[in-house]
Design an enzyme around this catalytic site. Structure first.
Site, PDB file in Angstrom:
ATOM      1  N   CYS A  77      32.970  63.317  60.443  1.00  0.00           N
ATOM      2  CA  CYS A  77      33.503  62.108  59.807  1.00  0.00           C
ATOM      3  C   CYS A  77      35.027  62.130  59.762  1.00  0.00           C
ATOM      4  CB  CYS A  77      32.953  61.978  58.392  1.00  0.00           C
ATOM      5  SG  CYS A  77      33.837  60.750  57.437  1.00  0.00           S
ATOM      6  N   HIS A  92      39.453  33.294  42.763  1.00  0.00           N
ATOM      7  CA  HIS A  92      39.835  32.359  43.828  1.00  0.00           C
ATOM      8  C   HIS A  92      41.326  32.498  44.119  1.00  0.00           C
ATOM      9  CE1 HIS A  92      39.925  28.625  46.129  1.00  0.00           C
ATOM     10  NE2 HIS A  92      41.003  28.291  45.455  1.00  0.00           N
ATOM     11  N   GLY A  97      27.759  80.054  61.846  1.00  0.00           N
ATOM     12  CA  GLY A  97      26.663  80.709  61.130  1.00  0.00           C
ATOM     13  C   GLY A  97      25.336  80.483  61.815  1.00  0.00           C
ATOM     14  N   ILE A 111      29.042  52.438  67.195  1.00  0.00           N
ATOM     15  CA  ILE A 111      30.139  53.158  67.850  1.00  0.00           C
ATOM     16  C   ILE A 111      30.639  52.379  69.064  1.00  0.00           C
ATOM     17  CG2 ILE A 111      30.775  55.310  69.030  1.00  0.00           C
ATOM     18  CD1 ILE A 111      28.648  56.717  67.225  1.00  0.00           C
TER      19      ILE A 111
END
Length: 459
Positions: free
Chosen positions: A45, A436, A117, A182
């Site tokens: 991200c 508004h 990992g 995307i």
């Protein structure tokens, strides 16, 4: 191999949106947390996804404004796009957020381990020859940009979004394979930069997961912007040419361009990480999890793009928080995935929450719909944007779908998600006063009309 000391409460494999959110919440709740990340905290991200693409899109918006200043009575012209400048703006945004994130990891006293990992048992993860034991393990290894079988990504002529975010030039032309979020975002940004763009989408519409009315409005806007698209057209092959690529479609059409961006979705990062060996149930590379993000192994949970839920950073955050709270002994509620806001940040933007019309009809039978055209909204006229707000209401009940198209509507979806998630009825929203002139009024006006008391709506 050296063993680490006493087991942590939670060992998290992956430091993207899902992983770091879980780490932060777990440490807030007093748990001892180990966070393992092979690249940089923030994951896709921050470094290769949401943040850099939106920076490109904003640079594109600035280019369009410079090009079109005359229509606002401002004499501007576009001298050109300096891709090095665009990239340094984009990278500056990323590095500021990245520094902030690193600071938070330190401040929360999370044990941060840099390295790749691998799950070795249902309660241990091995990194750089060291084993980290946890009472609970969270898998949050995210996703990668997928390709199609037999379609080789070479990183120069045939690229993914990862390469596209680091282009040092503005290509003259591009073909984008995939008309989802995307694909549409890159088509929009590149068109603003002056690229001749064609989208190829196998399904009958752009952003095919959205309500069809939204797809049609986006297609109309893209046609006006001279963004080409081939819908219902399957890709059959690509050849390198002297100046770029030639893409063939199953219908016999051929399109040539400088490069091909493959934007056919993202696949889970799970291969070779020891998940199956530890007994974790998987399907097509995804880790299977229940509504509380639990896998079939009692000590293992999974979140984010790794599990087959919506691949959105904010879903990763929510799932990570849910797991942290559950592991800490709280009783978090499952996520209602229909209630998650979804945005395509193209120009115009497409934003939605809740059910599409076909989904609502399937669930409720007869539903009521209302479409409010942004032509009646003063602020949208000032911004010279077109689009609409579409509401879907359950029979004599709450509003169950809100679908919007137009410039900046992504900012309006926050109120829309409250309307859906709080099961508001048209009257509940109609009695609230919207300021508004704002685009948020379009939501208010749509609900006024749905409640049978239209204001600025032509009959």
């Amino acid at each position: 191999m050296s063993e680490s000391t006493s087991p942590a409460d939670l060992v998290i494999l992956g430091g993207g949106s899902g992983g770091y959110a879980a780490a932060f919440r777990a440490s807030e709740l007093g748990l001892n947390v180990v966070l393992i990340e092979k690249d940089k905290v923030g994951g896709t991200c921050l470094h290769r996804g949401c943040i850099p693409t939106k920076a490109l899109l904003h640079a594109g918006e600035v280019a369009d404004l410079a090009r079109e200043g005359e229509q606002f009575g401002v004499k501007t012209s576009l001298a050109g796009i300096d891709m090095d400048g665009v990239n340094s703006y984009k990278d500056g945004v990323i590095s500021k957020l990245y520094k902030g994130l690193q600071g938070l990891v330190k401040a929360r006293k999370i044990t941060y381990v840099e390295g790749a990992g691998r799950l070795t048992t249902p309660t241990t993860v091995e990194v750089n020859g060291q084993s980290y034991e946890g009472k609970h393990i969270l898998l949050a290894t995210g996703s990668y940009a997928r390709s199609l079988p037999g379609l080789e990504i070479d990183g120069t002529k045939v690229i993914t979004s990862d390469h596209a975010l680091n282009l040092d030039r503005v290509p003259a032309s591009a073909i984008i394979l995939g008309g989802g979020v995307i694909g549409c975002e890159f088509a929009s940004a590149w068109k603003s930069f002056g690229v001749d763009v064609t989208i190829v989408e196998a399904l009958p519409h752009l952003v095919p997961l959205e309500d069809e009315a939204s797809s049609k409005l986006l297609e109309r806007a893209f046609r006006r912007r001279k963004i080409g698209f081939e819908l219902g057209s399957r890709f059959s092959g690509v050849q390198n040419t002297e100046n770029g690529v030639k893409v063939s479609l199953e219908n016999g059409k051929e399109i040539e361009a400088e490069l091909l961006l493959v934007a056919v979705g993202r696949g889970p990062v799970s291969e070779g990480l020891g998940y199956e060996e530890a007994g974790v149930a998987m399907e097509r590379g995804f880790v299977l999890a229940d509504e509380l993000c639990r896998t079939n192994v009692p000590t293992i949970s999974a979140v984010g793009d790794l599990i087959p839920t919506l691949q959105l950073a904010h879903v990763g955050f929510a799932e990570g928080i849910l797991v942290a709270e559950r592991v800490a002994g709280l009783n978090p509620a499952p996520i209602d995935y229909a209630g998650v806001p979804r945005i395509t940040y193209s120009d115009p933007e497409v934003a939605s929450v809740g059910l599409t019309e076909p989904q609502a009809r399937e669930k409720y039978g007869d539903v009521k719909t209302l479409t409010y055209d942004l032509a009646g909204n003063g602020r949208s006229q000032i911004l010279k944007t077109t689009g609409a707000v579409k509401l879907i209401q359950a029979p004599d009940g709450p509003v169950v779908g809100i679908h919007m198209v137009g410039s900046r509507v992504g900012e309006l979806i926050a109120e829309a998600q409250l309307i859906y998630n709080w099961e508001a009825e048209a009257d509940d929203v109609a009695s609230l006063i919207h300021p508004h002139p704002t685009q948020s009024e379009a939501l208010g006006e749509a609900h006024l009309a749905l409640a049978g008391k239209p204001l600025h709506v032509h009959g």
